[in-house]
Design a protein around this motif. Structure first.
Motif, mmCIF file in Angstrom:
data_model
loop_
_atom_site.group_PDB
_atom_site.id
_atom_site.type_symbol
_atom_site.label_atom_id
_atom_site.label_comp_id
_atom_site.label_asym_id
_atom_site.label_seq_id
_atom_site.Cartn_x
_atom_site.Cartn_y
_atom_site.Cartn_z
ATOM 1 N N ALA A 27 31.356 39.244 46.731
ATOM 2 C CA ALA A 27 30.277 38.608 45.963
ATOM 3 C C ALA A 27 30.833 38.358 44.560
ATOM 4 C CB ALA A 27 29.063 39.520 45.910
ATOM 5 N N GLY A 28 31.036 37.115 44.224
ATOM 6 C CA GLY A 28 31.639 36.771 42.941
ATOM 7 C C GLY A 28 30.862 37.303 41.744
ATOM 8 N N HIS A 29 31.605 37.538 40.671
ATOM 9 C CA HIS A 29 31.063 37.998 39.386
ATOM 10 C C HIS A 29 30.447 39.394 39.518
ATOM 11 C CE1 HIS A 29 32.070 34.067 37.848
ATOM 12 N NE2 HIS A 29 31.512 33.553 38.936
ATOM 13 N N GLY A 30 29.439 39.719 38.730
ATOM 14 C CA GLY A 30 28.811 41.033 38.790
ATOM 15 C C GLY A 30 28.892 41.779 37.475
ATOM 16 N N GLY A 31 27.975 42.723 37.277
ATOM 17 C CA GLY A 31 27.942 43.527 36.058
ATOM 18 C C GLY A 31 27.834 42.674 34.817
ATOM 19 N N ARG A 71 31.789 44.554 46.551
ATOM 20 C CA ARG A 71 30.708 45.197 45.802
ATOM 21 C C ARG A 71 29.405 45.031 46.573
ATOM 22 N NH1 ARG A 71 27.418 42.086 42.168
ATOM 23 N NH2 ARG A 71 27.854 39.870 42.309
ATOM 24 N N LYS A 72 28.540 46.064 46.482
ATOM 25 C CA LYS A 72 27.222 46.027 47.122
ATOM 26 C C LYS A 72 26.109 46.132 46.096
ATOM 27 C CE LYS A 72 28.096 47.927 51.692
ATOM 28 N NZ LYS A 72 27.753 49.032 52.596
ATOM 29 N N GLU A 78 37.112 44.017 38.784
ATOM 30 C CA GLU A 78 38.204 43.158 38.323
ATOM 31 C C GLU A 78 38.731 42.313 39.484
ATOM 32 O OE1 GLU A 78 39.506 42.772 35.304
ATOM 33 O OE2 GLU A 78 38.536 44.410 34.234
ATOM 34 N N VAL A 79 39.177 41.104 39.172
ATOM 35 C CA VAL A 79 39.659 40.186 40.205
ATOM 36 C C VAL A 79 40.804 40.812 41.005
ATOM 37 C CG1 VAL A 79 40.740 37.945 40.623
ATOM 38 C CG2 VAL A 79 38.890 38.132 38.969
ATOM 39 N N TYR A 80 41.749 41.440 40.334
ATOM 40 C CA TYR A 80 42.881 42.020 41.060
ATOM 41 C C TYR A 80 42.426 43.165 41.969
ATOM 42 C CZ TYR A 80 43.268 46.267 38.199
ATOM 43 O OH TYR A 80 43.038 47.477 37.604
#
Length: 106
Positions: A27-31, A71-72, A78-80
């Protein structure tokens, strides 16, 4: 906000019964990274909802597929680290969900 997903044919998930197909859904992005802001929602919220629903749909219908999420919840990864999750789980497929905004609705 526009969401684009590619749904894969069930044939792609066909494997020997001993080995589950490992699908990582990101799920892209977040926080603190909201992604594209919409009038009524943020990209991070839309991508998380889509990722969780897609994962549930696949898990409920394909016993030979193991769904792994980057992520849930609404956290920043981080992307890496997203790639590390896929690599550490020996993923067969990595799907990253994003949405884009555009001024021109056409």
């Amino acid at each position: 906000m526009l969401c684009c997903l590619t749904f894969f044919n069930a044939v792609i998930f066909a494997q020997s019964p001993e080995k589950k197909f490992k699908l990582v859904i990101d799920a892209g992005h977040g926080g603190e990274d909201p992604g594209c802001p919409g009038k009524k929602s943020k990209e991070k919220t839309v991508t998380l909802n889509v990722a969780l629903k897609l994962g549930k749909l696949i898990s409920d219908n394909y016993d030979d597929v193991q769904v792994i999420y980057t992520r849930k919840t609404d956290v920043f990864v981080e992307v890496y680290k997203r790639a590390v999750i896929a690599n550490n789980n020996h993923a067969d497929l990595f799907v990253s969900i994003h949405c884009n905004g555009a001024e021109n609705k056409s």
